[in-house]
Each structure stands twice: as C-alpha cells, then as structure tokens.
Design an enzyme around this catalytic site. Structure first.
Site, PDB file in Angstrom:
ATOM      1  N   LYS A 137       0.830  -1.203   0.000  1.00 24.13           N
ATOM      2  CA  LYS A 137       0.000   0.000   0.000  1.00 24.13           C
ATOM      3  C   LYS A 137       0.864   1.252   0.000  1.00 24.13           C
ATOM      4  O   LYS A 137       1.993   1.221   0.471  1.00 24.13           O
ATOM      5  CB  LYS A 137      -0.872   0.023   1.275  1.00 24.13           C
ATOM      6  N   ARG A 172     -10.525 -11.344   2.279  1.00 21.65           N
ATOM      7  CA  ARG A 172     -11.356 -12.436   1.765  1.00 21.65           C
ATOM      8  C   ARG A 172     -10.641 -13.778   1.897  1.00 21.65           C
ATOM      9  O   ARG A 172     -11.268 -14.821   2.031  1.00 21.65           O
ATOM     10  CB  ARG A 172     -11.766 -12.132   0.319  1.00 21.65           C
TER      11      ARG A 172
HETATM   12  N1  BES Z   1      -8.226  -3.505   4.404  1.00 26.79           N
HETATM   13  C1  BES Z   1      -8.317  -3.183   3.025  1.00 26.79           C
HETATM   14  C2  BES Z   1      -9.576  -2.394   2.683  1.00 26.79           C
HETATM   15  C3  BES Z   1      -9.557  -0.937   3.013  1.00 26.79           C
HETATM   16  C4  BES Z   1      -8.814  -0.053   2.257  1.00 26.79           C
HETATM   17  C5  BES Z   1     -10.325  -0.430   4.027  1.00 26.79           C
HETATM   18  C6  BES Z   1      -8.839   1.309   2.542  1.00 26.79           C
HETATM   19  C7  BES Z   1     -10.367   0.908   4.313  1.00 26.79           C
HETATM   20  C8  BES Z   1      -9.604   1.788   3.562  1.00 26.79           C
HETATM   21  C9  BES Z   1      -8.337  -4.449   2.195  1.00 26.79           C
HETATM   22  O1  BES Z   1      -7.582  -5.500   2.682  1.00 26.79           O
HETATM   23  C10 BES Z   1      -7.770  -4.089   0.856  1.00 26.79           C
HETATM   24  O2  BES Z   1      -6.636  -3.739   0.804  1.00 26.79           O
HETATM   25  N2  BES Z   1      -8.581  -4.187  -0.191  1.00 26.79           N
HETATM   26  C11 BES Z   1      -8.140  -3.837  -1.498  1.00 26.79           C
HETATM   27  C12 BES Z   1      -8.723  -4.829  -2.463  1.00 26.79           C
HETATM   28  C13 BES Z   1      -8.187  -4.687  -3.866  1.00 26.79           C
HETATM   29  C14 BES Z   1      -6.733  -5.096  -3.899  1.00 26.79           C
HETATM   30  C15 BES Z   1      -9.000  -5.569  -4.784  1.00 26.79           C
HETATM   31  C16 BES Z   1      -8.623  -2.418  -1.795  1.00 26.79           C
HETATM   32  O3  BES Z   1      -9.746  -2.085  -1.433  1.00 26.79           O
HETATM   33  O4  BES Z   1      -7.849  -1.665  -2.359  1.00 26.79           O
HETATM   34 MN    MN Z   2      -5.556  -5.367   2.078  1.00 27.40          MN
END
Ligand code: BES
Ligand code: MN
Ligand code: ZN
Length: 507
Positions: free
Chosen positions: A291, A365
């Site tokens: 990230k 997931r």
């Molecule tokens: N924990 C995150 C989701 C999230 C992101 C919550 C920002 C709150 C703020 C989750 O694990 C994640 O990183 N999801 C990705 C999925 C994507 C790679 C398909 C996302 O939402 O970017």
């Molecule tokens: Mn994530």
C-alpha cells in the site's frame, strides 16, 4: 458509568450539578423546560427571545436560577418538533454529556429521555440515552506516556427523570444502553490500539479474558498447528508473511432462556445459532502488493470487524440475552517476509476450492473464506461476516452507511431494520451472479480480485462462494469502522446494529 431513573415530579426541586431540559426550534418548550421556566419566573422564555433558538445539537448553560434547585440548567436544542425522533434524541443526550464533560461534572440529571418521540418507546429512548452518553465519555489513553487524569471525563452518574408509568421500561432501556456502551467502548479501544500491541495473540487473549469474565461464553483459541490441521490453506497463506503467529478464535455464547419465553426460544435454538465472523487483520501493509505510505497507519484498524464481534459478545453476555450465538475470528497480519504470498501464487482453501492470488492486498477475503467454511459445522440459522474489506466500499458509501450484501431478502431486511433502529445504518448493495464472471482465473477455481469495476461487489461475490450452506450476509465496514483526519479513531460500529439485530431476534 452509572445510570438510574428518578420519578420525582417536581423537576425544579431536583438537586443536581446539571439538569438537561429540551427546547424545540418552533418556540415550544418540552414539559420539563416549561416547569423550570415557571419556577424561575420565565428565565428560559427570556433567553429564547435572544440567544437560544433550540437548534439541534446546540446547548446553553443557565446557572443559579431562582426557584430552581439544580446548580445548572442546560438547555438542549432539539430542533423542529415535527422532525423530532429517536436519533435527534440521541444526539441531544450526547450534546448534554459534552457540556458535563467540559464542566467536569460527575453527576448530572437529564429529562430528555422522558420526551416522547414519534414511533419510539421509553425503552428505545433510554437505550439511546445511555449508549450515546457512554459514547460521548469514551476516552482513549492506553498508549500515552503519562495519561492525563484531567483529560478523562469525570461524568460518572446520570439519572433520567421519567414518569412513574415509564420507569420499568426505562430501566430496561438503560440496562441495554449501558451494555451496548460497554461493547462499543471495547470495540473502539481494540481498534485504536496500535498493531504492535493489538496482535493476533492479543486478540486471542482478549477473547479468553471475556470467557473468564462471563460463564455464558466458551472460548477456544486455535494456533498455527491447529489451523493447519483444519486445512485452512488460504488463511495460513496470509499469516505466513509475518513473524506474528495467527490465531483462530471461536466463541460460543449460550444464554439462559427465560421461563416464560422458553418454548418460543427453544424453537429458535433448534434452528441453530447466529454466527458472527469478524475480519481480524491486525495490520494490513498490503503485502508484496504494498500500500502507499501516506495513511498506511490506518490499516491497524483492519481488525475492526473482529473488534465488533468481541464488543457484541461483551454486550450480549452482560445482558444475558436468551439464545445461542457463535463468534469466529480469523486473525493475523498482512506483512512481507520471504514466505509472504506473491502475485500469481495459488492456495487451497478449507473448502477445497483453489484461489489464484493476483493481489496480496485482497487478503481479507482470503482469511474470511476459511472461517465461512468452518461456520458450516454449527448448522447456523444465519451467518453474518463483518469486515473492513474494500476501499471501493468507502468510495461507494463513505462513512455514513456500511455496505450490506445478501441474497436473502428476509435476512437483509432484518439487518437493515436493526441498523436504522440503532442509528448505525447499512445500505443494501447488489450481488448479481453476473459479477462473478470478474473472478475467473486461468490457473485456479477463482482469482482473489475482480478488477477495478464494482470492487466491493466482487469481494462479496468471492465470499459468497464459501457461504452456500446457510443464510448469509456480509457487512463491508471499511468506511464506517473508523474516522480519519484530526478526529482519527475507531467508531465501534457496527456493534449497535449487531446487538439490535440479536435483541430483535429474541424479542
Ligand atoms: N483492508 C483493506 C480495505 C480498506 C482499504 C479499508 C482502505 C479501508 C480503507 C483491504 O484488505 C484491501 O486492501 N482491499 C483492497 C482490495 C483490492 C486489492 C481488490 C482495496 O480495497 O484496495
Ligand atoms: Mn488489504
Ligand atoms: Zn485488509
């Protein structure tokens, strides 16, 4: 926090540090305000001509009124009388609590819970009053070098002035609201704790402590070996990337059925428990699909689903609700070491279905799917998973509504209703089979991402493939579990919605 009721009718004679009375914008005084106004020869009507309009959330403190025993009378704006409802009521109690906190008041009295709102009961109003006051006095100081005792809200006791005929219903609402307040506060603190303290092991210990505190909750915490023995290859693939060992937390709540409702409850118990599954990623770096740095600290909140399950269990046990509820928490970190998942890796889930990991940041997931398979053994009447699952859900719904996904209309409706009642709303999102096409993989039964479009929906579609054996709903709380910016911190949502759902089940 201690809540009590007072059925004294002579409001102007109540000795208290602060007495809250409600004022509507239409120039209408609540019955309590009217009594105080008369006792003080028109002190309230006088300020309403000049500095106080009664706008919702506004307050004005009047001190040492002649003919009034209370040291302070806090005028609390209730807005337009026609618009007055349970939620306005809750924010008025919060505004009153805020005044008490700044004035460092320890004991206060509120008449607001006695004001009838259309479509609410005395129990609803008291529950709202107690839970919103305890939300207002929440204070986090666990990780400051020298916690400042002055910064801690002093408010310890609030008594509600209600009509004698409402006192039993009010007592019940206060009990529910206080328990809810404790559950929310527990969820908030777990969310706020940093990732180096709130580890998977810490969450496991927290669950065990809950089990020691309440005999109605049985807790089992599985370690790496036991998780491997279950065949949870998808969950383990995420945990492998970190030095912190994973935990799989199983909590089993069994409430005593009250004598009268025993037959009714027995029928429900036979239908199987409600299972709550909470995402417990104690820190989400994204893994190899890392990230951006800017707000990565907020990924300590990625265990807020787990925290909401723990908080709901605390409230459940405190209330001793009848019925059976199971809580499942897969918990680990999503980090990067030599054993971490790589894009293109294929893993085998407990269900036997294989998954191609195209993005290591779609890890929630991957841990939830194995917990959903584990849930089958309880023959549940319903399974609800709660997860800070997608940034896409934040884009879609912001911080107001949680995203609700379910193919079961009846289950979805009852969750939406509970959210509305509790002031912790959700919005239903689609789950059409057509979206499933986006999860196609050339090398496994499915991919773990579905591309840019409808990211919150394809995440839910992924989970649905592991939740075919029972009635299931998924709550994406990525936008509602915490707030960023200057007021950064966990909200404790959706504990109010979940507890209300369970209360409605046993009603
Ligand atoms: N924990 C995150 C989701 C999230 C992101 C919550 C920002 C709150 C703020 C989750 O694990 C994640 O990183 N999801 C990705 C999925 C994507 C790679 C398909 C996302 O939402 O970017
Ligand atoms: Mn994530
Ligand atoms: Zn995550």
């Amino acid at each position: 926090m201690e809540f009590s009721t007072n059925t004294s009718v002579s409001i102007h004679q109540v000795k208290t540090a602060a007495l809250a009375v409600g004022i509507f914008t239409d120039g209408v005084l609540s019955p309590a305000a009217d009594v105080i106004d008369r006792a003080s020869s028109g002190a309230i009507r006088a300020v309403m001509k000049t500095e106080f309009t009664g706008a919702a959330n506004s307050t004005l403190v009047l001190r040492n009124l002649d003919g009034v025993a209370a040291l302070r009378v806090v005028l609390v704006g209730l807005g337009k009388q026609a618009n007055y409802g349970a939620r306005v009521h809750a924010s008025a109690e919060k505004a009153f609590a805020a005044v008490c906190i700044t004035a460092r008041i320890t004991e206060a009295t509120s008449t607001l819970a006695a004001i009838a709102c259309p479509g609410t009961t005395a129990t609803d109003r008291a529950r709202d009053a107690a839970s919103s006051v305890s939300d207002a006095i929440y204070h986090y100081d666990a990780t400051f070098g020298k916690p400042n005792p002055d910064a801690r809200p002093k408010l310890k006791k609030i008594s509600l002035l209600v009509a004698r005929s409402d006192s039993a219903a009010t007592e019940l609402g206060l009990k529910q609201g206080a328990a809810l307040g404790e559950g929310v506060s527990m969820a908030r603190t777990l969310g706020n704790l940093p990732g180096n303290i709130c580890t998977p092991t810490y969450l496991g210990e927290t669950a065990k402590k809950l089990g020691r505190e309440f005999r109605s909750i049985k807790v089992t915490v599985l370690d790496t070996k036991q998780i491997a023995a279950l065949g949870m290859g998808s969950f383990l693939s995420v945990s492998k990337g970190s030095d912190q060992p994973p935990r799989f937390i199983v909590m089993h709540y069994k409430g005593k059925a009250p004598a009268k409702a025993a037959a009714k409850t027995a029928a429900k118990t036979q239908a199987g428990p409600v299972v709550l599954v909470g995402k417990g990623i104690t820190f989400d770096s994204g893994g190899v699909s890392i990230k951006p740095a800017a707000t990565m600290d907020e990924m300590k909140f990625d265990m807020c689903g787990a925290a909401s399950v723990l908080g709901t269990f605390r409230a459940l046990a405190e209330l001793g609700l009848p019925g059976e509820v199971v809580g499942l928490i897969p918990t680990c970190e999503n980090l990067i070491n030599g054993s971490a998942n790589k894009p293109g890796d294929v893993v085998r889930s407990m269900s036997g279905q294989t998954i191609e990991i195209l993005n290591t940041d779609a890890e929630g997931r991957l841990i939830l799917c194995d917990a959903l398979t584990y849930a089958e053994r309880f023959k549940p009447s319903a399974v609800i998973d709660i997860a800070t699952l997608t940034g896409a859900c934040v884009v879609a719904l912001g911080g107001v509504n949680s995203g609700l996904f379910s193919k079961d209309d009846e289950l979805a409706e009852s969750i939406l209703k509970a959210g509305k009642q509790a002031g912790d709303p959700a919005w239903r999102m689609p789950l059409d089979d057509d979206y499933q096409l986006q999860l196609k993989s050339n090398f496994a039964d499915m991919a773990n991402i579905g591309g840019q479009p409808a990211g919150a929906v394809t995440a839910a579609c992924f989970l649905s493939r592991f939740a075919k054996a029972y009635r299931w709903a998924h709550l994406d709380i990525a936008g509602t579990a915490w707030k960023g910016g200057a007021i950064k911190g966990s909200t404790g949502r959706p504990v109010p919605m979940l507890l209300q759902f369970l209360l409605n089940q046993t009603a």
